[in-house]
Design a protein around this motif. Structure first.
Motif, short mmCIF file in Angstrom:
data_model
loop_
_atom_site.label_atom_id
_atom_site.label_comp_id
_atom_site.label_asym_id
_atom_site.label_seq_id
_atom_site.Cartn_x
_atom_site.Cartn_y
_atom_site.Cartn_z
N GLU A 11 140.10 129.42 76.93
CA GLU A 11 141.49 129.87 77.05
C GLU A 11 142.45 128.70 76.85
O GLU A 11 143.49 128.83 76.21
N ASP A 12 142.09 127.55 77.41
CA ASP A 12 142.94 126.37 77.26
C ASP A 12 143.08 125.96 75.79
O ASP A 12 144.15 125.57 75.33
N MET A 15 145.33 128.40 74.13
CA MET A 15 146.68 128.21 74.64
C MET A 15 147.35 127.04 73.94
O MET A 15 148.52 127.10 73.54
N SER A 18 148.41 128.08 70.51
CA SER A 18 149.53 129.02 70.51
C SER A 18 150.86 128.34 70.83
O SER A 18 151.92 128.86 70.51
N GLN A 19 150.80 127.17 71.47
CA GLN A 19 152.03 126.48 71.85
C GLN A 19 152.61 125.63 70.72
O GLN A 19 153.73 125.13 70.83
#
Length: 451
Positions: A11-12, A15, A18-19
């Motif tokens: 997930e990290d 994430m 996506s940032q």
């Protein structure tokens, strides 16, 4: 099963991706990714895909007429393939073929069932080029001869042996000397052939036999070491569809002279031409069949499919590390199921015919020298003048590719003169999508070529 900690780590990672803004991703791409070719404009940064469509990081939607370099026949992010991958990954991803794995066994059995004739021996690889390499080795080890006939404008891959079999010199600059032993026969390019179709007597195929006999017009063997013929049933890079009866004649020549007949279906296989395999159009059975791109449902996988007599002397002592990886084989099984259940080969035949008729009747059809389709393996040759067949310039080709991209159509142009625009979308495309492709071509031609 994966632990919660492992899942959190994944997930990290997503994430972090996506940032980043699209511009930041674009800058990272330009800084770190090397491409050994010159694309028309900047490469499109793809974020996701569904069916025949892909979206870039800026949210723009495209119909990908390259279908991910022809490796997504069942559509991007196909749900059944995705489900097969999700179910297989927690079990095991990679074993190597020294041990084998369950999906590899089942995919091999399925390939033996659906491929032409009595082909039942599967030797896994990881790419089309690797499969071409292995076919060259098999043919040489079986025949004891070092020469092979291939076609002009052929494309069999870019690794060293496959590159030698590939025709275009642009891929070979600076890498010589090439592996010797490849003799080039004419390609079946009827649109620009010097023969008249009604009187040619299949000259292009018969020239293969002339080379074998030492009477070829353009090339001949100097050492009488010809042991095989390797061809694509439709030239993928060249966009050349042979006339009816050509494949049958080539197979007949190979049988008459005791040559190994290798059919490279890396691009044509798995429904692309309107049949599960292009060999089915003329009901032929090669001695060695090459499969890749779609055999792993879009995952890196290749397969040489043959019979026991051709593998008995092919003892290499090892196998490539990722050949027959479990996830790719599971995805391949799902792909075959999708093709059969959704009748995607039949859809390819229907929509391919629709596109051919459409290109022949667009408003700017005077620039369409030839519209050619076998299923959804096709495209059009764009010319300046339909009567003289004068090809468009390189600059005009690039301008057309750019305009089509602006219209949401991703594709490439290749062929002997670089002016054959390949239209090879995923096989789940609809006639509505086809209308969008045709409209985009009409607009692009109007803006670039109409003076």
């Amino acid at each position: 099963m994966a632990s919660n900690e492992t899942m959190k780590g994944a997930e990290d990672i997503f994430m972090e991706m996506s940032q980043c803004t699209p511009k930041e991703i674009e800058a990272m791409d330009q800084k770190h990714i090397f491409r050994a070719w010159t694309p028309v404009g900047e490469p499109v940064l793809i974020e996701r895909g569904q069916g025949p469509y892909v979206w870039d990081v800026f949210g723009k939607k495209y119909i990908d007429c390259n279908s991910g370099l022809f490796s997504n026949n069942a559509g991007f992010s196909n749900p059944k393939i995705l489900d097969a991958v999700i179910k297989q990954v927690p079990k095991i991803i990679q074993t190597s073929m020294r041990q084998s794995n369950v999906p590899a066994v089942f995919l091999a059995a399925k390939l033996a069932q659906i491929t032409p004739g009595d082909l039942d021996q599967i030797y896994y690889g990881t790419s089309g080029a690797e499969c071409a390499e292995n076919a060259i080795k098999m043919a040489r080890s079986y025949s004891g001869k070092s020469e092979m006939i291939v076609l002009k404008n052929a494309y069999h891959g870019l690794s060293y042996g496959a590159l030698a079999a590939t025709s275009s010199s642009k891929y070979k600059q600076g890498f010589g000397p090439m592996l010797p032993g490849f003799l080039r026969a004419p390609m079946p390019y009827c649109y620009r052939c010097h023969c008249q179709p009604e009187t040619c007597g299949m000259w292009c195929a018969n020239e293969i036999e002339a080379i074998i006999k030492g009477t070829g017009i353009e090339t001949t063997s100097e050492v009488n070491e010809i042991g095989a013929v390797m061809i694509e049933p439709v030239q993928g890079s060249g966009g050349i569809i042979p006339p009816e009866g050509y494949l049958t004649r080539v197979q007949e020549i190979c049988r008459d002279h005791g040559l190994v007949f290798i059919l490279d279906e890396i691009q044509t296989g798995f429904g692309r031409t309107g049949k599960m395999f292009a060999a089915e159009h003329e009901e032929i059975t090669p001695d060695i069949l090459l499969l890749a791109k779609n055999v792993g449902g879009g995952f890196p996988l290749g397969a040489v499919v043959t019979t026991k007599q051709y593998v008995e002397k092919f003892i290499t002592g090892t196998c490539t590390t990722l050949a027959g990886n479990a996830v790719g084989c599971a995805a391949g099984l799902a792909l075959i199921s999708e093709l059969q259940e959704r009748k995607l080969a039949e859809n390819a035949a229907e929509v391919g015919g629709y596109l051919k008729d459409g290109f022949e009747n667009i408003d700017n059809r005077r620039f369409i020298g030839e519209a050619y389709f076998q299923g959804l393996m096709g495209g059009c040759e764009i010319v300046k003048d339909k009567k003289t067949k004068e090809p468009i310039s390189g600059q005009e080709k690039e301008s057309l590719v750019w305009r089509l991209l602006e219209e949401g159509i991703m594709l490439s142009a290749s062929g002997p003169l670089g002016n054959r625009f390949r239209v090879h979308p995923t096989l789940d495309i609809t006639t509505k999508d086809a209308d969008q492709i045709l409209s985009a071509f009409d607009k692009a031609i109007q803006e670039v070529l109409v003076k």
